[in-house]
Design an enzyme around this catalytic site. Structure first.
Site, PDB file in Angstrom:
ATOM      1  N   VAL A   1     -41.042  -7.502  44.800  1.00  0.00           N
ATOM      2  CA  VAL A   1     -39.145  -7.951  45.241  1.00  0.00           C
ATOM      3  C   VAL A   1     -38.532  -8.583  43.916  1.00  0.00           C
ATOM      4  O   VAL A   1     -37.622  -8.055  43.977  1.00  0.00           O
ATOM      5  CB  VAL A   1     -39.954  -9.548  46.339  1.00  0.00           C
ATOM      6  CG1 VAL A   1     -38.049 -10.285  46.161  1.00  0.00           C
ATOM      7  CG2 VAL A   1     -40.747  -9.942  47.167  1.00  0.00           C
ATOM      8  N   ASP A   2     -39.461  -8.957  42.578  1.00  0.00           N
ATOM      9  CA  ASP A   2     -38.100  -8.806  41.305  1.00  0.00           C
ATOM     10  C   ASP A   2     -38.218  -7.620  40.965  1.00  0.00           C
ATOM     11  O   ASP A   2     -36.721  -7.203  41.377  1.00  0.00           O
ATOM     12  CB  ASP A   2     -39.740 -10.072  40.814  1.00  0.00           C
ATOM     13  CG  ASP A   2     -39.542 -10.189  39.793  1.00  0.00           C
ATOM     14  OD1 ASP A   2     -38.319 -10.380  39.323  1.00  0.00           O
ATOM     15  OD2 ASP A   2     -40.171 -10.888  38.815  1.00  0.00           O
TER      16      ASP A   2
ATOM     17  N   THR B   1     -47.923 -13.696  47.682  1.00  0.00           N
ATOM     18  CA  THR B   1     -48.659 -12.289  48.820  1.00  0.00           C
ATOM     19  C   THR B   1     -48.994 -11.320  48.138  1.00  0.00           C
ATOM     20  O   THR B   1     -49.659 -10.074  49.042  1.00  0.00           O
ATOM     21  CB  THR B   1     -48.297 -12.396  49.977  1.00  0.00           C
ATOM     22  OG1 THR B   1     -46.788 -11.903  50.484  1.00  0.00           O
ATOM     23  CG2 THR B   1     -48.289 -14.085  50.720  1.00  0.00           C
TER      24      THR B   1
ATOM     25  N   TYR C   1     -49.723 -11.431  43.255  1.00  0.00           N
ATOM     26  CA  TYR C   1     -50.983 -12.419  43.354  1.00  0.00           C
ATOM     27  C   TYR C   1     -51.863 -12.618  44.294  1.00  0.00           C
ATOM     28  O   TYR C   1     -52.197 -14.194  44.603  1.00  0.00           O
ATOM     29  CB  TYR C   1     -49.231 -13.390  43.179  1.00  0.00           C
ATOM     30  CG  TYR C   1     -48.793 -13.527  41.632  1.00  0.00           C
ATOM     31  CD1 TYR C   1     -48.991 -12.511  40.415  1.00  0.00           C
ATOM     32  CD2 TYR C   1     -47.614 -14.794  41.727  1.00  0.00           C
ATOM     33  CE1 TYR C   1     -48.321 -13.146  38.898  1.00  0.00           C
ATOM     34  CE2 TYR C   1     -47.085 -14.348  40.364  1.00  0.00           C
ATOM     35  CZ  TYR C   1     -46.776 -13.454  39.098  1.00  0.00           C
ATOM     36  OH  TYR C   1     -46.578 -14.003  38.108  1.00  0.00           O
TER      37      TYR C   1
HETATM   38  P1  ADP Z   1     -46.160 -12.129  43.844  1.00  0.00           P
HETATM   39  O1  ADP Z   1     -46.089 -11.590  42.712  1.00  0.00           O
HETATM   40  O2  ADP Z   1     -45.158 -13.460  44.057  1.00  0.00           O
HETATM   41  O3  ADP Z   1     -47.240 -11.964  45.022  1.00  0.00           O
HETATM   42  P2  ADP Z   1     -44.514  -9.389  44.961  1.00  0.00           P
HETATM   43  O4  ADP Z   1     -43.620  -8.984  44.955  1.00  0.00           O
HETATM   44  O5  ADP Z   1     -45.920  -8.834  44.407  1.00  0.00           O
HETATM   45  O6  ADP Z   1     -44.712 -11.272  44.349  1.00  0.00           O
HETATM   46  O7  ADP Z   1     -44.771  -9.477  46.758  1.00  0.00           O
HETATM   47  C1  ADP Z   1     -44.246 -10.758  47.555  1.00  0.00           C
HETATM   48  C2  ADP Z   1     -44.370  -9.929  49.074  1.00  0.00           C
HETATM   49  O8  ADP Z   1     -43.387  -9.626  49.163  1.00  0.00           O
HETATM   50  C3  ADP Z   1     -45.027  -8.951  49.234  1.00  0.00           C
HETATM   51  O9  ADP Z   1     -46.062  -9.701  50.591  1.00  0.00           O
HETATM   52  C4  ADP Z   1     -44.532  -7.649  48.712  1.00  0.00           C
HETATM   53  O10 ADP Z   1     -44.908  -7.339  50.255  1.00  0.00           O
HETATM   54  C5  ADP Z   1     -43.263  -8.405  49.188  1.00  0.00           C
HETATM   55  N1  ADP Z   1     -42.116  -7.632  49.554  1.00  0.00           N
HETATM   56  C6  ADP Z   1     -42.140  -6.054  48.073  1.00  0.00           C
HETATM   57  N2  ADP Z   1     -40.774  -6.108  48.544  1.00  0.00           N
HETATM   58  C7  ADP Z   1     -40.322  -6.798  49.371  1.00  0.00           C
HETATM   59  C8  ADP Z   1     -38.430  -6.700  49.357  1.00  0.00           C
HETATM   60  N3  ADP Z   1     -37.665  -5.307  49.360  1.00  0.00           N
HETATM   61  N4  ADP Z   1     -38.023  -7.065  50.893  1.00  0.00           N
HETATM   62  C9  ADP Z   1     -39.607  -7.776  50.920  1.00  0.00           C
HETATM   63  N5  ADP Z   1     -39.883  -7.798  50.556  1.00  0.00           N
HETATM   64  C10 ADP Z   1     -40.948  -7.522  50.419  1.00  0.00           C
END
Ligand code: ADP
Length: 176
Positions: A32-33, A124, A127
């Site tokens: 997401v980041d 999820t 992490y």
């Molecule tokens: P963390 O490091 O907190 O685990 P991540 O970004 O790796 O954060 O993943 C958190 C969740 O966000 C995962 O379930 C992933 O599938 C989901 N995710 C990734 N990209 C997006 C997006 N563009 N919009 C919504 N959810 C997303």
């Protein structure tokens, strides 16, 4: 405050505040980041760097939240929060940290006057938090915190894939 669940990409949501599952450096990452910084543009990173140069010199601790501009995203603010890395041996303690991510993000966004906020499933992805446990904490915490908020009317969970969406839906129906 209403809680809604959708499947989709959080960067496409028309809400006032988008929550970022950041890492404590605040300087960008994957998941997401990465998507938020790519679509939001360099303004977000510039504010994150300024936070690192100021109050958050040591990084943003897990369980806390801080807001920046949302740059070119449709939202007004990105609320960065750092989830805990999953570790089964420390489950109870880390569940409290994950709950704090949701509570603090709501508090920060509500303080800014946001009426709508979108959450990803924090922790999820990279992490590794198991989806079902994460959904229980996320939904339970947001529902509990909802009563004390001033401006937020909708908290939307945006699940990236069908599987995560299905788990959140099932857990939400169990909690009702
Ligand atoms: P963390 O490091 O907190 O685990 P991540 O970004 O790796 O954060 O993943 C958190 C969740 O966000 C995962 O379930 C992933 O599938 C989901 N995710 C990734 N990209 C997006 C997006 N563009 N919009 C919504 N959810 C997303």
């Amino acid at each position: 405050m209403e809680i809604t669940l959708v499947q989709g990409d959080i960067t496409q949501q028309q809400v006032d505040a988008i929550v970022n599952a950041a890492n404590s450096s605040l300087l960008g990452g994957g998941g997401v980041d990465g998507a938020i910084h790519r679509k939001g543009g360099p303004e977000i990173l510039a504010e994150c760097r300024a936070l690192r140069a100021g109050h958050y010199g040591g990084g943003l601790p897990a369980g806390q939240a801080v807001a920046t501009t949302a740059g070119r995203l449709q939202a007004r603010w990105v609320v960065h929060t750092v989830g805990p890395v999953y570790d089964r041996a420390r489950g109870q303690e880390l569940a409290g940290v994950l709950a704090s991510c949701y509570r603090e993000s709501l508090r920060v966004a509500d303080g800014l006057g946001a009426r709508t906020i979108a959450f990803p499933a924090v922790s999820t992805g990279v992490y590794r938090w198991p989806m079902e446990g994460a959904a229980r904490i996320a939904l339970g915490t947001v529902r509990e915190a909802g009563g004390a908020l001033r401006s937020i009317q909708e908290a939307r969970f945006v699940l990236f894939d069908g599987e995560a969406f299905g788990v959140f839906q099932r857990v939400w129906h169990e909690l009702l």
